[in-house]
Design an enzyme around this catalytic site. Structure first.
Site, short mmCIF file in Angstrom:
data_model
loop_
_atom_site.label_atom_id
_atom_site.label_comp_id
_atom_site.label_asym_id
_atom_site.label_seq_id
_atom_site.Cartn_x
_atom_site.Cartn_y
_atom_site.Cartn_z
N LEU A 194 0.84 -1.20 0.00
CA LEU A 194 0.00 0.00 0.00
C LEU A 194 0.87 1.25 0.00
CD1 LEU A 194 -2.78 1.34 0.12
CD2 LEU A 194 -2.66 1.18 2.61
N TYR A 195 1.99 1.19 0.73
CA TYR A 195 2.91 2.33 0.72
C TYR A 195 3.35 2.65 -0.71
CZ TYR A 195 7.38 4.79 1.10
OH TYR A 195 8.41 5.69 0.94
N ALA A 196 3.74 1.62 -1.46
CA ALA A 196 4.17 1.82 -2.84
C ALA A 196 3.03 2.37 -3.69
CB ALA A 196 4.66 0.50 -3.42
N THR A 204 0.55 4.28 -2.71
CA THR A 204 0.31 5.70 -2.42
C THR A 204 1.40 6.57 -3.02
OG1 THR A 204 1.45 5.55 -0.26
CG2 THR A 204 -0.95 5.21 -0.28
#
Length: 418
Positions: A229-231, A233
């Site tokens: 999810l970090y990637a 965003t």
């Protein structure tokens, strides 16, 4: 009879008071007493109000003075830079480098508790000593951003504030949307409405390459397969940046950082908590990929990242919009900022063992499905060609500087706590 009358008169004279006040004088004294009483009560109320009530005006004025003083540059050719995430790892180093060369710098940070906020406040002390004021606030606070842009005509924004970490997204996914998507949009809205608009340089991530198998990673490669999810965003941030560049004429440069490390680093990074656990004699977990494959990272020393950030600011062209209206095409760039020398995590641990003079208790386990990728490797040819820079610090040299800082910082912290 005459005797009795005389006695009566005499007795009456004795009964008279020494002084006689007519009725209207008694009334006057009562009114005077009443006025005095109410005046005293009113005076006490006024004194109580001034003594115990807050005085916002002087504090607010002092805050404005600190903001404008921090953002003041030394020469007409210097920049005036808003650095978001200024109390973070990269933000602190970039802010100090800008101030050292004469640029005006104002920091902004919300000091969240993703990792130890005491480390962030220790970084802020460094910045304060250098003459940099860090406003404690959130990039989602649109009123605060408007106030800052009203007070200071920023020439550039160095946007480093973000919710970091790959694995934490599985615990708190909303924090990534709040900071990396909503917060970025809110900041670009403030930049859009500024007159003139500042040029924006912001931190993307090597995580956007996700599940790519082609190495080294190039800016031309696909970035539509995020592994976390970090990637996702950070990839969303790149698309949002392109939209604001296209519609509003904001000059935007995105920097894809590759595994940044060094003094004052982030405690959630492997090199940092490996050091902590090795010194405490605790077991450290090392991941391996399928079929006992090597997990490697393109570790990039903080000084090299700072030089890349400053070169991006120096070569950023002016935005073409004004007050939310585009007047022409604006610059849009994406760069890899890496060391272009991936190192296996097992070798990282070996180097730390030698520097710390302590044998690590290793536990090798298969890599879980938590968003981590097997390797990262930066193609930095565009960075070299357009920004004219080569990374200068190898992993052993960089870790040596980190370990020296770590031992000094945490030994000093222990002495203070005793």
């Amino acid at each position: 009879m005459s005797v009795m009358k005389t006695v009566s008169v005499s007795n009456i004279e004795k009964l008279k008071p020494e002084k006689y006040y007519p009725p209207f004088i008694h009334h006057h004294r009562f009114r005077f007493f009443k006025r005095t009483l109410w005046s005293s009560i009113f005076l006490i109320f006024i004194l109580f109000f001034f003594i115990f009530s807050p005085s916002p005006s002087p504090t607010h004025t002092d805050w404005e003075k600190r903001v404008t003083k921090s953002a003041r540059n030394t020469t007409a050719s210097s920049f005036t830079v808003l650095v978001t995430g200024a109390a973070g790892f990269v933000g602190c180093h970039v802010s100090l480098a800008l101030k050292h060369r004469g640029d005006g710098v104002l920091g902004l940070d919300n000091f969240n508790r993703y990792y130890d906020p005491n480390l962030k406040r220790a970084r802020r002390k460094l910045l304060t000593r250098a003459g940099i004021f860090v406003v404690e606030g959130d990039i989602n606070d649109s009123q605060l951003l408007r106030k800052l842009f009203d007070l200071v005509p920023f020439t550039h924004v160095m946007h480093l504030a973000a919710q970091a970490g790959v694995r934490y997204a599985m615990q708190n996914p909303s924090s990534y949307i709040h900071s990396n998507v909503n917060g970025f949009v809110n900041l670009l809205e403030a930049c859009k409405l500024a007159n003139p608009q500042p040029a924006v340089v912001w931190a993307s991530s090597s995580s956007v390459y996700g599940l790519n198998s082609k190495v080294p990673f190039s800016e031309k490669d696909r970035t539509d397969q995020p592994a976390s999810l970090y990637a996702a965003t950070k990839k969303a941030g790149e698309e949002i940046a392109h939209t604001y560049n296209h519609i509003y004429g904001i000059s935007i440069s995105g920097l894809r950082f590759f595994t940044v490390y060094g003094p004052w680093g982030r405690p959630d990074m492997a090199y940092f908590f490996f050091t902590k656990n090795i010194l405490k004699g605790k077991q450290i977990t090392i991941f391996e990929s399928a079929n006992h494959g090597t997990v490697a990272r393109d570790f990039t020393y903080i000084d090299d990242i700072v030089k890349g950030c400053l070169s991006a600011l120096d070569t950023a062209k002016k935005s073409t919009g004004s007050g939310g209206k585009k007047k022409g095409n604006a610059q849009f760039r994406i760069y890899n900022l890496g060391n272009t020398s991936p190192v296996p995590v097992t070798e990282l641990v070996t180097i730390l063992e030698k520097l710390l003079k302590v044998k690590a208790k290793r536990k090798v386990v298969p890599m879980p499905r938590n968003g981590d990728v097997r390797f990262t490797h930066a193609n930095i040819s565009r960075w070299q060609r357009e920004l004219g820079y080569m990374p200068a610090t190898d992993l052993k040299s960089g870790l040596s500087k980190f370990v020296k800082w770590y031992l000094n910082f945490y030994s000093a912290s222990k002495k203070k706590s005793v």
